[in-house]
Design an enzyme around this catalytic site. Structure first.
Site, PDB file in Angstrom:
ATOM      1  N   ASP A  82     -55.100  90.909 -31.020  1.00  0.00           N
ATOM      2  CA  ASP A  82     -55.892  90.145 -30.047  1.00  0.00           C
ATOM      3  C   ASP A  82     -55.083  88.971 -29.493  1.00  0.00           C
ATOM      4  OD1 ASP A  82     -58.305  89.805 -28.727  1.00  0.00           O
ATOM      5  OD2 ASP A  82     -59.125  88.444 -30.250  1.00  0.00           O
ATOM      6  N   GLY A 216     -65.541  86.503 -26.431  1.00  0.00           N
ATOM      7  CA  GLY A 216     -66.523  85.459 -26.724  1.00  0.00           C
ATOM      8  C   GLY A 216     -67.912  86.012 -26.994  1.00  0.00           C
ATOM      9  N   ASN A 237     -65.841  91.470 -28.267  1.00  0.00           N
ATOM     10  CA  ASN A 237     -65.050  90.794 -29.295  1.00  0.00           C
ATOM     11  C   ASN A 237     -65.926  89.814 -30.068  1.00  0.00           C
ATOM     12  OD1 ASN A 237     -62.972  92.185 -28.136  1.00  0.00           O
ATOM     13  ND2 ASN A 237     -61.739  90.385 -27.656  1.00  0.00           N
TER      14      ASN A 237
HETATM   15 ZN   LIG Z   1     -60.821  86.523 -26.740  1.00  0.00          ZN
END
Ligand SMILES: [Zn+2]
Length: 291
Positions: A82, A216, A237
């Site tokens: 990520d 988020g 995510n």
């Molecule tokens: Zn992110």
């Protein structure tokens, strides 16, 4: 099953109107809990780490542990890096067996973002089983290496989004639409649904080729999550929720059992709290029973 890249499972999710949770881990206990609950719920899964945890847990160790868990699991599991801002580190993880890589050059000027993202996409595609996520615009908040205050956050321009996807060859695309990392400071965060809809139609209007990612996830109201899935979001995510679950469960267990010295029981408390939180996400995303 062995670990898999993210593109195909996300295309399927988009077409069938559900989303897959992409859970950020900072420990192997969390990883085990998340894999177990996804097996129980028959849900496809993306495990991810940002760069710092990938360094302290060890890139190869993460691959080895997840491969071992995945081999016995009857569900597809992807291993995603990520928000990596370093092109060389992206390539290194791809070489070591990570199956999806996010190159985050979203803080760079448009042309530089395209150049770096394209370089990572071409490299990963040459390895065949690795797919790539790129981001355009800026998600506010704090995510490992990347810090942005919300005033600076720039939302993603739809026409530029299409150009970005076409020129870079990315497999997954994360447009900034007003979601934030960390904890939302308001109960009703301002998400630009119209913008997301325009981006989804421009990129995937004819057929879903480039699944869309929502950063988020923590703190998004459930009806917002549903709307974003309806509009074509398929990877959500989730990071902050799991950090809170881990730290709160540890603190509560130790506070209640201050004289006990049994680390396994702390791990079990963390596992239970993680499973509880991840179950809520599976329900929100509609990913149960999809395998
Ligand atoms: Zn992110």
């Amino acid at each position: 099953m062995s670990i898999t890249h993210a593109r195909d499972i996300l295309i399927e999710a988009t077409n069938d109107g559900y989303a897959i949770g992409a859970f950020n881990i900072t420990s192997f206990v969390q990883m085990q809990a998340i894999v177990e609950v996804h097996i129980d719920r028959k849900a496809p899964l993306i495990i991810q780490t940002s760069v710092t945890p990938s360094r302290f847990l060890g890139q190869s160790a993460i691959v080895a542990v997840l491969r071992t868990l995945a081999e016995q699991a009857p569900i597809p599991i992807c291993l995603h890096l990520d928000h990596c801002t370093d092109v060389d580190y992206c390539k290194e993880c791809a070489d070591l067996g990570w199956t999806n890589i996010m190159i985050d050059a979203s803080k760079q000027p448009f042309e530089d973002n395209i150049r770096q993202t394209k370089e990572v996409a071409e490299y990963c595609h040459s390895l065949q089983s690795v797919t790539v996520e790129g981001e355009l615009g800026t998600v506010s908040g704090v995510e490992d290496q990347v810090q942005v205050v919300s005033d600076e956050a720039q939302l993603c321009d739809p026409q530029q989004a299409l150009e970005f996807v076409q020129r870079t060859g990315v497999d997954l695309f994360a447009p900034a639409i007003g979601t934030a990392h960390g904890v939302y400071k308001t109960k009703n965060p301002k998400i630009d649904f119209d913008r997301f809809d325009r981006i989804a139609k421009l990129i995937n209007g004819e057929a879903v080729t480039t699944p869309l990612v929502i950063h988020g996830g923590t703190g998004l109201p459930p009806d917002y999550v549903r709307m974003l899935i309806e509009l074509g979001g398929s990877k959500f995510n989730v990071s902050t929720d799991l950090k809170h679950a881990l730290i709160d469960a540890t603190f509560e267990y130790i506070s209640a059992n201050r004289e006990e010295y049994n680390p396994g029981k702390i791990d079990q408390a963390v596992k239970d709290a993680t499973r509880h939180k991840v179950n809520e996400w599976i329900d929100m995303l509609g990913s149960a029973g999809r395998v």
